[in-house]
Each structure stands twice: as C-alpha cells, then as structure tokens.
Motif scaffolding. Structure first.
Motif, PDB file in Angstrom:
ATOM      1  N   GLU A 359     -70.481 -18.511 -37.471  1.00 20.01           N
ATOM      2  CA  GLU A 359     -71.050 -18.415 -36.128  1.00 20.01           C
ATOM      3  C   GLU A 359     -70.192 -19.146 -35.105  1.00 20.01           C
ATOM      4  N   MET A 363     -67.489 -17.804 -31.906  1.00 18.64           N
ATOM      5  CA  MET A 363     -67.573 -18.219 -30.502  1.00 18.64           C
ATOM      6  C   MET A 363     -66.318 -18.961 -30.058  1.00 18.64           C
ATOM      7  N   PHE A 367     -63.823 -17.678 -27.144  1.00 24.26           N
ATOM      8  CA  PHE A 367     -63.515 -18.487 -25.958  1.00 24.26           C
ATOM      9  C   PHE A 367     -62.010 -18.695 -25.808  1.00 24.26           C
ATOM     10  N   ALA A 390     -67.044 -15.335 -20.240  1.00 22.33           N
ATOM     11  CA  ALA A 390     -67.753 -16.288 -21.090  1.00 22.33           C
ATOM     12  C   ALA A 390     -69.260 -16.148 -20.940  1.00 22.33           C
ATOM     13  N   GLY A 394     -71.332 -14.625 -23.996  1.00 23.55           N
ATOM     14  CA  GLY A 394     -72.268 -15.585 -24.574  1.00 23.55           C
ATOM     15  C   GLY A 394     -73.701 -15.088 -24.529  1.00 23.55           C
ATOM     16  N   GLN A 395     -74.112 -14.585 -23.381  1.00 25.64           N
ATOM     17  CA  GLN A 395     -75.481 -14.077 -23.246  1.00 25.64           C
ATOM     18  C   GLN A 395     -75.717 -12.858 -24.139  1.00 25.64           C
ATOM     19  N   VAL A 398     -76.065 -13.914 -27.801  1.00 23.08           N
ATOM     20  CA  VAL A 398     -77.375 -14.511 -28.084  1.00 23.08           C
ATOM     21  C   VAL A 398     -78.442 -13.431 -28.181  1.00 23.08           C
ATOM     22  N   VAL A 403     -75.336 -15.159 -32.454  1.00 25.81           N
ATOM     23  CA  VAL A 403     -75.239 -16.616 -32.391  1.00 25.81           C
ATOM     24  C   VAL A 403     -76.524 -17.158 -31.789  1.00 25.81           C
ATOM     25  N   ASN A 405     -78.636 -20.051 -29.249  1.00 22.88           N
ATOM     26  CA  ASN A 405     -78.480 -20.648 -27.921  1.00 22.88           C
ATOM     27  C   ASN A 405     -77.802 -22.007 -27.987  1.00 22.88           C
ATOM     28  N   VAL A 408     -74.014 -21.826 -28.215  1.00 19.93           N
ATOM     29  CA  VAL A 408     -73.341 -21.509 -26.955  1.00 19.93           C
ATOM     30  C   VAL A 408     -73.186 -22.772 -26.117  1.00 19.93           C
ATOM     31  N   ALA A 412     -69.540 -24.325 -25.140  1.00 18.51           N
ATOM     32  CA  ALA A 412     -69.240 -24.459 -23.709  1.00 18.51           C
ATOM     33  C   ALA A 412     -68.926 -25.905 -23.349  1.00 18.51           C
TER      34      ALA A 412
END
Length: 517
Positions: A359, A363, A367, A390, A394-395, A398, A403, A405, A408, A412
C-alpha cells in the motif's frame, strides 16, 4: 602523426589537422606564418565545419591583414567598434608594428601577442579576436566581450525571504564578480584550470589565502588536475570526479546558487569551485550539518534561526522513517498503538486488498512520479500537475479502496517534510533511504529500522570530505564547534572559525568587528 612539416601536405586527412592535434600537442605546434594567406588557409582548415567561424580581410596602413573570430562567442558590432573600425583607419605613414598598435589603440581592452597556432586557436575558442598583418610572424589577440548571457536573477532552488536576491549565472566572469563584491580582500584568489580533453571547460578555484588550509587546497587542486574526462558540462560532473566516495547517497560536496553563501563559506576556510557554464558553485570540504543551514539563518534573529534549524533536523527524521514506522507498527507491533487509534486505523484499512508495505510503496512511487513530472514539465503547468495530480490520485485511490485515508496523510506529510531540506541533492538521499527502510520494516519491523539506522550512522561516520570526517563536529565530538550546528548562537558569540577545517586564521570575522576606512 607529427604536425611539423605535414600541416598542409595532407588536406584530405582531417585528423592530422584536427583541433586536438594543434591544441593538445603543443610540443609539435607550428609557429604562425608571416604570410597572411597561409594563416588564413590553416585556420579555415581547422574550422572548416564551423559556420560561426568568421574571417574578414582588411587593409591596414597599406598592408593586407585579417580579423578572425567566432561570431557565436563575440558580438559582431563590438568587433567593428573596438577592432576593425580602429585598424582600418591607420595611416600608411604611421608605424604599424603590433607593439605600437597595441599600446596606441587597444589600451582599454586586454590584448596580447600569439605566435603559434596552438595559442591562436585556443584564444579564438575563448572569444578573442585575432588580428593578422602580412609580413609579421605573430598576431594580436584582443579580448572583446559582449556575447549574450543570462541576466542575474533570484536563485531558483535556494530562495530566502530576507537576504540578497541575486544568484549565480552561467558566465564564470559574472560569478567571480558576484563573489568579489562581497569579499573585497586582496587575499581572495581565483586560480584557473582547464578540464575536459574535448570541451576544454574553464574551472576556477576560489580561496582566501591566510584562511584556507593549504594542504586541503592542494588536495582539491590535485584531484582536479588528475581528472581525465572528455567533457565537463556542469559542476555536477566535477563533484562526482573529485568526491572521496561516489558509492554513497549522501553528497560530500556542497553546492549553491547563492553568492552570499559561497562568500560566507570562503571566509570560514573553504574553497569554492566555479565552472564556466554552470550557475551552481561547489564548496569543499563540507560536513553533514552544512546541509541543514541556509543563508537566511544569519539574517534572522538567532532564536528564530535556531528554531527553524531544529525544525529541519526533525523534518529530516520524519521524511526518513515515518513511512517505515507505519509499516512496522501496523504489521508487527500493533500493541504499541493506543486502542482508539488502532481501531481507527484498522477500520480505515478494512477492505484494502494490499498489505501495508504494498500500500505505501504504491503511494510513495506514485508521488515520486508526480514530483518528477512536475520538475520536467513546463514551469507554468508543472506545479499544477504536482498538486492537482496528488490530490486527484490520492482521493481516487481512497475511494477505490486501494489505500487508506491515514496512509495518504502519512505520505503527504512525509513528502512535505522532505521539502524542508534546503539543499535538493541532500533530499534525494532521504528519498532513496526511505524505500530501503520501508522494505526492511516489512521484513523485521522496528528491529530492521533500528538496524538500518545504525548501519546508516556507521556509514556516515566512515565518510570523509577531503580528509575531514563527515559527521564533524558531532562525531568525533568537538565542543568548540557546537555554536552553529543544531542551534545558531548570536553572531557576536562566534569567536572562531570551525577548527575542523584547520584554518590558518582561527579568529572569525565577528571578532574583528567593523574597521574604519
């Protein structure tokens, strides 16, 4: 093949008359001919494929002459104003010896005599205008500046809120002047070297005599002189060539676009390496703590600068180990989390099909791709792609259940923490080691993180920058040099230069105070 006696015999053999043979094999280099036509033919053959090579025939005091230059290296209008317009107006009754012409008409420009093709070609490539006159076995080289360069602007990678806004450019002469303006000291010296067997790049080492340790300076010069490469196109090439250890992710040589940073470090006892064509100037030697300092630290109140510097150290540790801690705790050490927090994390991960390590690798990789895309794309849209990409990815990740929350948030915050590091190249080491720690945490949890951190510290302890331990003054511990490491003491308290640099003058500028004119 020897150049002497064969320079004009085999015009079809381009290798024998190449630039390398004329410039590099100076022991076989021919003297200039007294016949202008012979000199013209020789230079035309050397620069036969160069569309910017310009030869203008002139009549100087009744004699045939030539004005030779590269129009890509000098401004053609200035050539006429400063050279051609002067020599073609000479009277036939006037003494036309080159020494007379030089002393009478070119006192404002730097000029000198050349007697060989080696010298002639080299000066043409460096932007000089060569004037030939029939019956003379020498030529007059006149430096005519004026080729286009980028104007001085604010540094793009090392910005400050308070402090000077000028930054280095690609012109080495401009960069030298930016340093000279800040250090008006006759002991500030600039020594020139030529690197690259094909590119013939000008490299300059700046140091302050009486402060810089002579043994360290000699070692820097030796490494530069012994570097054998075809071309040097940026200071990064030299950085890799002269570093003590290239098999490390940590930079062992500091680089900066800021003249004030370079000037301050020169006064501490370091050497600066300037490369023609590069706006990044190298500083050597350097230590680990140098990469957490900025020029603005010395323009702000000391308590504010100290607070920000501590933030940088903390951000470095967050960017390094935070993702791996998440993997280790959620995989092996869930008992370390408070029950409410554990329930919250597990509820968010419900339905996620991947283990924590996959996971977070997804991410982190996403990124890194976005960050690289933002750098390589046009500046107008680069930042938009990084931020919007991003947020959107990311949203979407999710909502798709790929992945959680909390992951993320961790990725970040880790990315933001990595941006706090003032020097971009140092942040690259953090990004690489972060992936190593994540993989280690997935295999052995916190034990692997601790083991890898110990190995990293041991590796740092073994690194040196021109003979100076990389972790100095932390390890080996130097109590006398702790006034500018984790916190910045008041400027008036900095009584001595860093002793680990072994400066010849230990007293710092702050102790000397202001001097009356």
């Amino acid at each position: 093949m020897k150049l002497t006696g064969q320079f004009f015999k085999n015009k079809n053999n381009k290798t024998s008359n190449s630039f390398n043979e004329i410039v590099e094999n100076s022991e076989t280099d021919r003297e200039l001919s007294s016949n202008v036509k012979s000199n013209e033919d020789a230079l035309n053959e050397i620069f036969s494929s160069s569309i910017d090579f310009t030869v203008n025939e002139i009549i100087m005091a009744g004699k045939k002459g030539l004005v030779v230059y590269l129009n890509s290296m000098v401004n053609a209008e200035r050539v006429y104003e400063e050279v051609k317009g002067t020599v073609i107006q000479l009277s036939s009754k006037e003494d036309i010896s080159f020494s007379h012409i030089q002393k009478s008409y070119f006192t404002d420009q730097k000029s000198f005599f050349v007697k060989t093709y080696h010298e002639c070609v080299w000066n043409i490539l460096n932007g000089a205008v060569i004037v030939f006159l029939d019956s003379y076995k020498e030529a007059l080289a006149i430096e005519v500046n004026g080729f286009e360069t980028r104007s001085i602007t604010e540094p793009s990678t090392q910005t400050v809120i308070r402090g000077p806004k000028d930054g280095f450019v690609e012109s080495i002469q401009t960069n030298i002047s930016l340093i000279r303006r800040r250090i008006k000291n006759p002991r500030l010296t600039f020594e020139q070297f030529i690197m690259g067997s094909e590119s013939r790049t000008t490299v300059v080492i700046a140091s302050v005599k009486g402060i810089m340790n002579e043994e360290t300076l000699k070692e820097i010069k030796t490494r530069i002189e012994q570097s054998d490469v075809p071309a040097i196109l940026d200071s990064g090439n030299i950085e890799e060539l002269i570093s003590d250890n290239i098999y490390t992710p940590f930079p062992l040589i500091f680089n900066s676009e800021r003249p004030d940073t370079i000037a301050a470090n020169l006064m501490e006892g370091k050497a600066a390496i300037l490369v023609d064509g590069s706006p990044f100037v190298l500083l050597a030697p350097c230590v680990f703590s140098d990469f957490f300092q900025t020029a603005e630290d010395y323009y702000q109140p000391f308590f504010m600068a100290s607070f920000l510097r501590i933030i940088r150290y903390i951000s470095f540790m967050i960017a390094l180990i935070m993702p791996s801690l998440y993997v280790a705790i959620t995989t092996y050490h869930v008992g370390l989390l408070p029950t409410p927090l554990l329930i919250s994390i597990q509820s968010q991960r419900e339905g996620v099909p991947f283990p924590a390590v996959i996971e977070i690798l997804i991410m982190e990789f996403a990124f890194e791709v976005l960050r690289e895309a933002g750098v390589r794309m046009p500046r107008v849209v680069g930042q938009t792609v990084s931020i919007v990409g991003a947020l959107v990815i990311g949203q979407a990740a999710v909502e798709a259940g790929i992945v959680s929350n909390v992951l993320v948030i961790i990725v970040a915050f880790t990315a933001i923490s990595s941006f706090v590091t003032p020097i971009y190249k140092f942040s690259i080491a953090t990004r690489i080691l972060r992936f190593v720690l994540i993989l280690g945490a997935s295999a052995m949890g916190l034990y692997a993180i601790l083991l890898l951190l110990v190995i990293m510290v041991a590796h740092l302890s073994g690194l040196k920058s021109f003979g100076i331990p990389y972790l100095t003054p932390i390890a080996p511990l130097s109590p006398d040099n702790q006034d500018d490491v984790f916190i910045r003491f008041p400027i008036g308290a900095n009584k001595k230069r860093p002793t680990y640099l072994k400066p010849k003058m230990e007293n710092n500028m702050a102790k000397q105070g202001g001097n009356k004119k």
